[in-house]
Design a protein around this motif. Structure first.
Motif, PDB file in Angstrom:
ATOM      1  N   ARG A 113       0.630  -1.296   0.092  1.00 24.17           N
ATOM      2  CA  ARG A 113       0.412   0.071   0.170  1.00 24.17           C
ATOM      3  C   ARG A 113       0.902   1.530  -0.065  1.00 24.17           C
ATOM      4  O   ARG A 113       0.444   2.582  -0.355  1.00 24.17           O
ATOM      5  N   LEU A 136      -5.261  -6.648  -5.264  1.00 31.55           N
ATOM      6  CA  LEU A 136      -6.371  -4.804  -5.935  1.00 31.55           C
ATOM      7  C   LEU A 136      -7.033  -4.876  -3.817  1.00 31.55           C
ATOM      8  O   LEU A 136      -7.544  -4.192  -3.768  1.00 31.55           O
ATOM      9  N   SER A 137      -8.003  -6.002  -4.123  1.00 29.66           N
ATOM     10  CA  SER A 137      -8.484  -6.145  -2.113  1.00 29.66           C
ATOM     11  C   SER A 137      -8.296  -5.506  -1.532  1.00 29.66           C
ATOM     12  O   SER A 137      -8.670  -4.975  -0.357  1.00 29.66           O
ATOM     13  N   LEU A 139      -5.788  -2.643  -1.244  1.00 26.54           N
ATOM     14  CA  LEU A 139      -5.120  -1.792  -1.252  1.00 26.54           C
ATOM     15  C   LEU A 139      -6.545  -0.796  -1.355  1.00 26.54           C
ATOM     16  O   LEU A 139      -7.483  -0.806  -1.182  1.00 26.54           O
ATOM     17  N   SER A 144      -5.855   0.795  -6.174  1.00 22.49           N
ATOM     18  CA  SER A 144      -6.537  -0.544  -7.041  1.00 22.49           C
ATOM     19  C   SER A 144      -7.558   0.593  -8.219  1.00 22.49           C
ATOM     20  O   SER A 144      -7.114  -0.228  -9.334  1.00 22.49           O
ATOM     21  N   LEU A 205     -13.914   0.202  -5.553  1.00 20.72           N
ATOM     22  CA  LEU A 205     -12.612   0.743  -6.877  1.00 20.72           C
ATOM     23  C   LEU A 205     -13.212   1.079  -8.016  1.00 20.72           C
ATOM     24  O   LEU A 205     -12.979   1.838  -8.756  1.00 20.72           O
TER      25      LEU A 205
END
Length: 336
Positions: A113, A136-137, A139, A144, A205
């Motif tokens: 991060r 990505l989940s 971040l 993301s 996102l």
């Protein structure tokens, strides 16, 4: 000799607040929930006499925790542990870091991060879509969103779908992926299943990517998984987000909304949303809707939510038609 009783967490907090004085304590209260304020106020009121030694011990513990938190922010948990061990000894360092990791809820991929989104993209873009989705989940939606927007189009929708349908991932898989990314935190992953992804993650996102990327992903999902696409759509723009619309967009959707429906929807709206909507219609129309709201009396929450969802659907349709603009964080083109 009578052994002194160990202070509880609430008692320590009360001692700290008393020691800091009313002005600084008042500033701290601003960041607490009502229930926490009530509990601490009661604890302070019932506080027994504290010896100077106990007070000094609480202040020292607070100072050590603040230092440890700063070390974690600077260089991660291992760095904090190393510094604290040198200063306080292994056991004391272990106790402090354990307290902090429990309260901070340190998540996997913490080191990622802090990385630049562009550099991270180069590192993960050739990975399997499931691997990309997992990373990505964890971040921030902004980070993301940048990465998802920059992925090849043939991967964007696939990654988005995997994030939305992700439920729980075993610690072994997380450890393996963290090792691939040269993780510094793999040893800190708990031996419980870790929740990541899900509908809300992909909604946050998509709200951060540019409109073109969002449109492509949603169109693909509508073909591959209609139910999933509809669930995401419902959460993409909620009624309270009307407060972020510009006046032109608000005035535009008001023209397409039934007045009775709007009155029901506003019964459950925040004062901010009500004021913004009323300020974007004629004085006469605003008075009529206010009268309708007053005369209709109590309204079922379900009816309010249905009316609000219909208005949200109208706003989404107008946006798709290009008649209104919903502000996003992913670099949409500026219209002048």
């Amino acid at each position: 000799m009578v052994r002194k009783m160990e202070l509880s967490g609430k008692e320590k907090a009360a001692v700290l607040l008393i020691s800091l004085g009313p002005d600084k304590s008042a500033q701290i209260f601003k960041h607490l929930q009502e229930e926490e304020i009530e509990e601490l106020t009661l604890e302070i009121a019932n506080m027994r006499k504290i010896s100077p030694e106990e007070k000094e011990k609480v202040l020292e513990e607070f100072y050590q925790i603040c230092l440890a938190q700063e070390y974690i922010s600077e260089g991660g948990i291992n760095y904090a542990k190393e510094i604290l061990e040198k200063a306080l000894g292994a056991q004391k360092a272990f106790d402090i870091v354990n307290k902090l990791t429990a309260s901070l809820q340190v998540r996997p991929f913490d080191f990622v991060r802090k990385a630049d989104a562009g550099q991270l993209l180069n590192f993960i873009q050739n990975e399997h879509p499931q691997t990309i989705a997992l990373i990505l989940s964890y971040l921030s939606p902004q980070q993301s969103g940048q990465i998802l927007s920059a992925l090849p189009q043939n991967k964007q929708a696939e990654v988005a779908k995997r994030i939305a349908t992700m439920d729980r991932t075993s610690p072994e898989i997380i450890k393996e992926i963290e090792n691939i990314l040269e993780s510094k935190l793999s040893s800190m992953v708990t031996q419980d299943y870790t929740s990541a992804g899900g509908i809300q993650t992909i909604v946050d996102l998509l709200n951060s990517v540019d409109r073109g990327t969002e449109k492509f992903i949603m169109e693909t999902l509508e073909i591959e998984d209609v139910e999933l696409a509809e669930e995401i759509k419902k959460r993409m723009f909620v009624f309270e987000d009307i407060a972020a619309l510009d006046s032109t967009s608000i005035q535009r959707f008001i023209r397409d909304v039934d007045n009775n429906e709007l009155a029901v929807a506003l019964k459950g709206a925040t004062e901010e949303v009500q004021d913004i909507i009323f300020s974007n219609m004629s004085k006469r129309m605003a008075e009529m809707i206010k009268e309708d709201m007053e005369f209709m009396g109590p309204v079922r929450l379900r009816d309010v939510e249905e009316a609000q969802q219909k208005i949200v659907n109208t706003i989404r349709k107008l946006e798709e038609a290009g008649e209104i603009v919903i502000s996003r964080g992913g670099g949409d083109e500026i219209i002048v």
